[in-house]
Enzyme design. Sequence first.
Site, PDB file in Angstrom:
ATOM      1  CG  ASN A   9      -2.252  -0.728   0.860  1.00 38.53           C
ATOM      2  OD1 ASN A   9      -2.439  -1.190  -0.260  1.00 38.53           O
ATOM      3  ND2 ASN A   9      -3.151  -0.838   1.821  1.00 38.53           N
ATOM      4  CB  CYS A  54      -6.468   0.937   2.472  1.00 31.06           C
ATOM      5  SG  CYS A  54      -7.947  -0.029   2.727  1.00 31.06           S
TER       6      CYS A  54
HETATM    7  C1  UGA Z   1      -6.126  -0.136  -1.625  1.00 33.75           C
HETATM    8  C2  UGA Z   1      -5.207  -1.096  -2.391  1.00 33.75           C
HETATM    9  O1  UGA Z   1      -5.217  -0.773  -3.777  1.00 33.75           O
HETATM   10  C3  UGA Z   1      -5.649  -2.549  -2.204  1.00 33.75           C
HETATM   11  O2  UGA Z   1      -4.741  -3.429  -2.847  1.00 33.75           O
HETATM   12  C4  UGA Z   1      -5.698  -2.859  -0.701  1.00 33.75           C
HETATM   13  O3  UGA Z   1      -6.163  -4.173  -0.469  1.00 33.75           O
HETATM   14  C5  UGA Z   1      -6.646  -1.879  -0.024  1.00 33.75           C
HETATM   15  O4  UGA Z   1      -6.178  -0.541  -0.250  1.00 33.75           O
HETATM   16  C6  UGA Z   1      -6.647  -2.216   1.445  1.00 33.75           C
HETATM   17  O5  UGA Z   1      -5.589  -2.092   2.071  1.00 33.75           O
HETATM   18  O6  UGA Z   1      -7.659  -2.711   1.942  1.00 33.75           O
HETATM   19  P1  UGA Z   1      -8.546   0.915  -2.052  1.00 33.75           P
HETATM   20  O7  UGA Z   1      -8.356   1.673  -0.784  1.00 33.75           O
HETATM   21  O8  UGA Z   1      -9.833   0.242  -2.315  1.00 33.75           O
HETATM   22  O9  UGA Z   1      -7.412  -0.219  -2.212  1.00 33.75           O
HETATM   23  O10 UGA Z   1      -8.322   1.994  -3.216  1.00 33.75           O
HETATM   24  P2  UGA Z   1      -7.419   2.223  -4.504  1.00 33.75           P
HETATM   25  O11 UGA Z   1      -8.166   1.852  -5.710  1.00 33.75           O
HETATM   26  O12 UGA Z   1      -6.064   1.628  -4.339  1.00 33.75           O
HETATM   27  O13 UGA Z   1      -7.307   3.829  -4.480  1.00 33.75           O
HETATM   28  C7  UGA Z   1      -6.752   4.529  -3.361  1.00 33.75           C
HETATM   29  C8  UGA Z   1      -6.731   6.008  -3.606  1.00 33.75           C
HETATM   30  O14 UGA Z   1      -5.737   6.351  -4.573  1.00 33.75           O
HETATM   31  C9  UGA Z   1      -8.036   6.590  -4.154  1.00 33.75           C
HETATM   32  O15 UGA Z   1      -8.282   7.825  -3.528  1.00 33.75           O
HETATM   33  C10 UGA Z   1      -7.758   6.773  -5.634  1.00 33.75           C
HETATM   34  O16 UGA Z   1      -8.533   7.751  -6.242  1.00 33.75           O
HETATM   35  C11 UGA Z   1      -6.298   7.182  -5.587  1.00 33.75           C
HETATM   36  N1  UGA Z   1      -5.556   6.914  -6.843  1.00 33.75           N
HETATM   37  C12 UGA Z   1      -5.386   5.666  -7.301  1.00 33.75           C
HETATM   38  C13 UGA Z   1      -5.016   8.001  -7.543  1.00 33.75           C
HETATM   39  O17 UGA Z   1      -5.145   9.185  -7.139  1.00 33.75           O
HETATM   40  N2  UGA Z   1      -4.299   7.761  -8.687  1.00 33.75           N
HETATM   41  C14 UGA Z   1      -4.112   6.495  -9.169  1.00 33.75           C
HETATM   42  O18 UGA Z   1      -3.448   6.352 -10.214  1.00 33.75           O
HETATM   43  C15 UGA Z   1      -4.676   5.426  -8.456  1.00 33.75           C
END
Ligand code: UGA
Length: 426
Positions: free
Chosen positions: A205, A257
């Site tokens: 993460n 997360c």
């Molecule tokens: C994250 C991890 O991706 C999972 O693998 C993990 O299991 C999970 O945390 C956890 O620890 O339970 P999640 O919190 O559902 O998953 O969200 P993500 O899709 O990873 O996005 C996290 C944040 O990053 C969001 O605010 C998203 O908008 C942002 N983000 C993501 C960006 O700003 N740019 C990107 O290119 C990708």
Amino acid sequence: MDVGVIGAGYVGLVTAVGLAAQGHRVRVGEADAERVAALQAGNVPFYEPGLAEVLNTVRGRGLVTFHASNRAPAEESAVVVLAVPTPPNGDGSADTSIVEAVSGEIAQYLRPDAVVVLKSTVPPGTTTRVEDVLRRYASTAAVVANPEFLREGSALEDFFAPSRIVLGSHDDAAIKVMLRLYSAFDVPVVTTDPVSAELIKYASNSYLATRISFANEMAALAEATGADIRAVMDGVGHDPRIGHDYLNPGPGFGGSCLPKDTRGLLATGARYGCDLPLVQAAVDVNSRQLAATVDKIRRAVGGDLRGKTVAVWGLAFKAGSDDVRESPAVALAEAVLAEGAEVVAHDPLAAPVNHGIRRVAAAIEAVKEADVLLVATKWPEFREVELGDVWHAMRGDAIVDARNWLDARLAAACGFAYYGIGGRIA
Ligand code: UGA
């Protein structure tokens, strides 16, 4: 296999339903009696695509049951998965007291050869502490650290097609039981010691967070130099050693997360006297990104937000989820509220938020008489709204697209002053 799952939160429920769909008999223990009643009636307490449907299929086949006590899930199961919360302490470290309390509680019921699986995200050393708690209560059950990598919004998909399975234990027999439980998955399995397994989760993460902050840092430089961040990251991402994922700039990472786990890792570093400057920078850049976005909104309305109306499209921390925990969209809305603006927001799914934010039922309704439109979440429906209609409905002419989500050229052609992230566009 008979499986117990303690905790019907996000991770626990997806795991329980996923395992039941693979034919295991799953008993879920959950402390919140209302939640138990809802689940017994087939209602999922949060939004996750497909989860309610699969839950109802496995319920119908009697493969999953919900219990207000942890006794049956512990007593009847060969494997007992702990998926209880580990909320942050004041210093950012994860509070493992619920994990430890539940371990003490189930110790008296566990079969002598049971395997206790730690799925909650926990600091290094917690698996060993759970083992100590079990021994204190004379349980001989083994403990395995088995972090999860599900993303909200695609959690079931991720459950059925994981990138890898991580198993951390010193007990070979327990590892064998876990391999049997997961025999339906044809994916790499990393078998290691408990501390390494725990650290894999934090490191994963934190690395994702670092990539996002890197993209946001480059976006600021792209803005300063006149480059277009989308072209830059596209060009960078084609290197197979780098790839395109998690390089999309935005208002900063949020959710339950990434923010919590980066802070958790920093607290772990501090505890062991180990500096983690990269992770610290990822966290700092993330705060700066939010401030920079507020600055953009302020500039878009002429420098002072007092008395202005800000339309906000999206409140969830990302599209495909109703989760507003540590949502950058909500933080932005609250920041402009604090500067004296009025906020009118639309999100198709987001859970209730700060009462100062006025929620409306449609995206077009939110922009009526607005001075500026902030696009904060990548919901597909926002791309379907006619920008010409938005132009006519608004009082002002500015769009701050914190996700580079709308068609910038079209916005400019409609007459908008369009502010993207890291863009040269319009
Ligand atoms: C994250 C991890 O991706 C999972 O693998 C993990 O299991 C999970 O945390 C956890 O620890 O339970 P999640 O919190 O559902 O998953 O969200 P993500 O899709 O990873 O996005 C996290 C944040 O990053 C969001 O605010 C998203 O908008 C942002 N983000 C993501 C960006 O700003 N740019 C990107 O290119 C990708």
